[in-house]
Design a protein around this motif. Sequence first.
Motif, short mmCIF file in Angstrom:
data_model
loop_
_atom_site.label_atom_id
_atom_site.label_comp_id
_atom_site.label_asym_id
_atom_site.label_seq_id
_atom_site.Cartn_x
_atom_site.Cartn_y
_atom_site.Cartn_z
N LEU A 116 31.91 -53.72 21.19
CA LEU A 116 32.03 -55.09 20.69
C LEU A 116 32.25 -55.10 19.17
CD1 LEU A 116 31.80 -58.16 21.23
CD2 LEU A 116 29.36 -57.94 20.74
N THR A 117 31.43 -54.31 18.46
CA THR A 117 31.57 -54.31 17.00
C THR A 117 32.90 -53.68 16.58
OG1 THR A 117 30.16 -52.37 17.03
CG2 THR A 117 29.14 -54.41 16.35
N ASP A 118 33.34 -52.65 17.31
CA ASP A 118 34.64 -52.04 17.03
C ASP A 118 35.76 -53.07 17.18
OD1 ASP A 118 33.52 -49.66 16.51
OD2 ASP A 118 34.21 -48.64 18.33
N PHE A 119 35.70 -53.78 18.29
CA PHE A 119 36.73 -54.79 18.58
C PHE A 119 36.74 -55.87 17.50
CE2 PHE A 119 37.70 -58.91 20.63
CZ PHE A 119 39.02 -58.66 20.99
N SER A 120 35.52 -56.29 17.11
CA SER A 120 35.40 -57.33 16.09
C SER A 120 35.99 -56.85 14.76
CB SER A 120 33.93 -57.69 15.93
OG SER A 120 33.74 -58.47 14.79
N ARG A 121 35.69 -55.61 14.38
CA ARG A 121 36.15 -55.11 13.09
C ARG A 121 37.67 -54.91 13.10
NH1 ARG A 121 33.39 -49.91 11.77
NH2 ARG A 121 31.59 -51.06 12.48
N MET A 122 38.17 -54.38 14.23
CA MET A 122 39.62 -54.11 14.31
C MET A 122 40.44 -55.38 14.18
SD MET A 122 40.63 -51.16 17.01
CE MET A 122 39.77 -51.89 18.34
N ASN A 123 39.90 -56.48 14.72
CA ASN A 123 40.68 -57.72 14.74
C ASN A 123 40.18 -58.76 13.74
OD1 ASN A 123 42.50 -57.06 17.07
ND2 ASN A 123 40.49 -56.80 18.03
N ASN A 124 39.28 -58.32 12.83
CA ASN A 124 38.73 -59.23 11.82
C ASN A 124 38.19 -60.52 12.42
OD1 ASN A 124 39.21 -57.62 9.56
ND2 ASN A 124 41.40 -58.17 9.65
N LEU A 125 37.38 -60.38 13.48
CA LEU A 125 36.90 -61.58 14.16
C LEU A 125 35.52 -62.02 13.70
CD1 LEU A 125 38.13 -60.90 17.78
CD2 LEU A 125 39.03 -62.53 16.13
N ASP A 126 34.79 -61.12 13.00
CA ASP A 126 33.46 -61.49 12.51
C ASP A 126 32.56 -62.01 13.63
OD1 ASP A 126 31.50 -61.73 10.63
OD2 ASP A 126 32.06 -63.77 10.07
N ILE A 127 32.56 -61.30 14.76
CA ILE A 127 31.72 -61.70 15.89
C ILE A 127 30.26 -61.41 15.59
CG2 ILE A 127 31.12 -60.99 18.25
CD1 ILE A 127 34.13 -60.76 18.79
N GLN A 128 29.38 -62.36 15.93
CA GLN A 128 27.95 -62.16 15.73
C GLN A 128 27.31 -61.73 17.04
OE1 GLN A 128 26.69 -62.73 12.62
NE2 GLN A 128 28.80 -63.21 12.03
N PRO A 129 26.93 -60.46 17.19
CA PRO A 129 26.29 -60.05 18.45
C PRO A 129 24.85 -60.56 18.53
CG PRO A 129 26.93 -58.15 17.11
CD PRO A 129 27.05 -59.35 16.25
N VAL A 130 24.46 -61.05 19.70
CA VAL A 130 23.06 -61.40 19.97
C VAL A 130 22.60 -60.42 21.04
CG1 VAL A 130 21.47 -63.21 20.64
CG2 VAL A 130 23.62 -63.79 19.51
N VAL A 131 21.65 -59.56 20.67
CA VAL A 131 21.37 -58.38 21.50
C VAL A 131 20.15 -58.59 22.39
CG1 VAL A 131 20.94 -55.92 21.41
CG2 VAL A 131 22.38 -56.97 19.69
N PHE A 132 20.28 -58.19 23.64
CA PHE A 132 19.18 -58.28 24.61
C PHE A 132 18.99 -56.92 25.25
CE2 PHE A 132 21.01 -62.42 24.24
CZ PHE A 132 19.93 -63.25 24.16
N SER A 133 17.77 -56.65 25.71
CA SER A 133 17.55 -55.38 26.39
C SER A 133 17.64 -55.56 27.90
CB SER A 133 16.19 -54.80 26.02
OG SER A 133 15.18 -55.66 26.45
N ASP A 134 17.59 -56.78 28.37
CA ASP A 134 17.57 -57.01 29.82
C ASP A 134 18.72 -57.91 30.21
OD1 ASP A 134 15.62 -56.98 32.36
OD2 ASP A 134 16.52 -58.96 32.16
N ASN A 135 19.46 -57.49 31.25
CA ASN A 135 20.64 -58.24 31.65
C ASN A 135 20.30 -59.66 32.10
OD1 ASN A 135 22.12 -56.03 31.09
ND2 ASN A 135 22.75 -55.61 33.19
N ASN A 136 19.18 -59.81 32.83
CA ASN A 136 18.82 -61.15 33.31
C ASN A 136 18.55 -62.10 32.15
OD1 ASN A 136 18.92 -60.82 36.13
ND2 ASN A 136 17.03 -59.64 36.06
N VAL A 137 17.86 -61.58 31.15
CA VAL A 137 17.53 -62.42 30.00
C VAL A 137 18.81 -62.77 29.22
CG1 VAL A 137 16.13 -62.59 27.92
CG2 VAL A 137 15.27 -61.35 29.90
#
Lengths: 350, 451
Positions: free
Chosen positions: A167-188
């Motif tokens: 995700l961060t690679d994709f964001s940097r390559m395309n200058n999208l400035d995506i803000q990741p919100v990180v979770f440890s559990d898929n359900n959450v």
Amino acid sequence: MKKLSLFGLGAGLIAALSFTPELAIADGHKMSTLETVKKRGHLRCQVGQPSPGFYNLKKDGTWVGSDVSVCRAVAAAIFGDPNKVEFQSVTSTVRFTALANGESDMLSRTATWTIFRDTQLGLNFTATNFYDGQGFIVRKDSGIKSAMELKGATVCVATGTTTELNLTDFSRMNNLDIQPVVFSDNNVRNESYLKGNCDAMTNDKSGLASSMAGFPDKSAHVILPETISKEPLAPAVRKGDDQWHDIVKWTVFALISAEELGITQANVDSMAKNPPNPEVARFLGVEKEMNKGLGLDKKWAHWIIKSVGNYGEIYEKYMGSGPEGIGIARKGSPNDLWTRGGLMYSPPFR
Amino acid sequence: MTDLAPDIGNRSKFTPKPDLPPPPNTTGVSGWLRYNLFNGVFNSILTALSIIAIFFMVKAFYEWAFVNAIWEASSRDECRISSTKIGTCWAGVNVWFTRFIYGRYADAEIWRINLAFIIFIIWMVPLWLPKITSKIFIGLSAVLIYPFLAGYMFLGGERGWFMEVMVALSLTCFLFVLIHSLLCLTTGLGLYGWIIKVSGFSKKNEHQHKYPVIGFTLLTVAVVAFLINDITFKYMSNNLWGGLFLTLVISGIAIASALPAGIILALGRRSKMAVIRVLCVAFIELFRSVPLITILFMATTMFPLFLPGGMVINKLASAIVAVCLFAAAYMAEVVRGGLQAIPKGQYEAAEAVGLTYWQATVLIVMPQALKFMIPNIVGNFMGLLKDTTLVSIIGLYDLLGMINAVSHDPKWIGLHHEPLFTAAVLFFIGCFAMSKYSQHLERSLGAGNNR
């Protein structure tokens, strides 16, 4: 009084466990994996912690799924019985160690085939049985039609695998400035996305599809067309046993070949009686014997298809729109047969 | 003299009056409320706020658990209450409940687990009944002999000669415990006395009494072994064990072994023999300083790498050993704490009356120390019961493992609140029961202090 003696409970049960025949298979000379499996009487196949479509538990406690079917197919090829498998389910952190230390005979669990893993972790990948790739899901009413429109968006993502990195690679390559919100559990992560805490959610597309299958308002979400990573998923075996590598590899190819040849679980018996063409006859072991190098019975491919069906049937049942499936369309995807524009291609059986 | 004597007769005689009733605002419900909840302006405000908070929480829970609940459905999609909302889907818990309890154990064989559990309860009941003698034998056999029967019932398959004998012995013990208890309750004469009476040895010398008992036991074991020879259960690999059943197997063994192992380690740590002391300290400090999950990973994943090629250790067995070692290290420190609370005078008094080290420990020190340790011991046991959920990370499907599996079943995809709530309730029941039992133990063992 009782307490002073309680120690025996542990010792007793462990003693009881250690008197089981399957505890230790010590072999003086180096046995091949096939010999070990045959001697033990069942295959030890490693799957992951439940993941819908690939490997999940049913309410009666059995493992089902497309990767589970590969395990059963290998067991069928060896024993003619798809139930002679002991499924082992470990976290992705120790999956390769559990293969390397001999706990598992093979690994059939959404592991991406990469050069690092194939060359440096002491394991060999066999043949790709699912082409996955990372994508995005958004709400339809957001109006977003392409991942390139995600500029400055917040994206829900789970930790642990390469998803976050992609995700961060994709964001940097395309200058999208995506803000990741990180979770440890898929359900959450899913719930957070549903509550509107993120504009989009990212995961492998198969994972997105199965998440979406659990949403209350499925039609209000859409998976964007872009695929930002290559994830060829393939079963793997330990390095150093070429025969075993061949068995697992050709089991996957047999599943694909059977679909190419039009052999299904339902018609495999009648096809073996009256093979419509020499290819089918060879495949089912009626004519020339294709089993010699594998060390298997000549009906091995017959047993596989009889037990689990061909690739298309397995896909439809667990990944597609079947009653137990998670609803990922196959048509036009890389997982369709090469004859229909996909990437599923088996070397010939001759 | 009469002048000096107090003139009792003239004093008005003291007649006790009945106590005045307490002021009306300090008794009854209103008094309790006033004293405990509305004791001043600040406390009244706090009470009011708390009541409002509790009301909203209870209301939200009630609506979640009951109002929006769907009890009958065959998939999560059927739990919908509107196009955008899925109601509380107890149907999923309902459908999966057998798996929560028994894991992947085949439905047709579940009776074996239930029967083994019932046998254990029946075995233990005489320990709590009055009039029963030989409780030491009953307790010892339940923890030393019963596991072989349970182990076989859970696992099944072919029995080697060793398991054949142990299962027969185990069944014999169970029969003896039953008959003994019934005899005690009806005639007041235990099985031992009954055998001696029936065999006609009662007139003989006391030290000959053991011969008919041993003979009778061997005969019964042989008969039982002959009877069960043809009965074999279907093999259920421990790969299929799971759910609450597995949680109880792991934590039960760990709990049962932790205390004796902990006592030995704690005594070792206080020993005057340098080698034993150093070994015990090293063991305790090593296992206390490493997280349980690391020990589990080491035992199940790393340890097999060091074994000769092709040798595979049963994963459940190595996980149980790991949990037991971990529990023993923690228990050792609890026991040491209890031992240090015993004043030195007790040891010296024991030595003064000529008791050996072991006599002093078993008769004088331990009974007192164990009483002090009960809250800590039970706290440790409760922690252990909950810690066993970590085995779900190494691929054993204990209660939490099965709970997590629900949300990945395509039919119930994403369903995880309700199963987790169910797990919370099951763990609460287990831990609360332990806590209550420990309070009961404290009361009954501490009776001497209240005199």
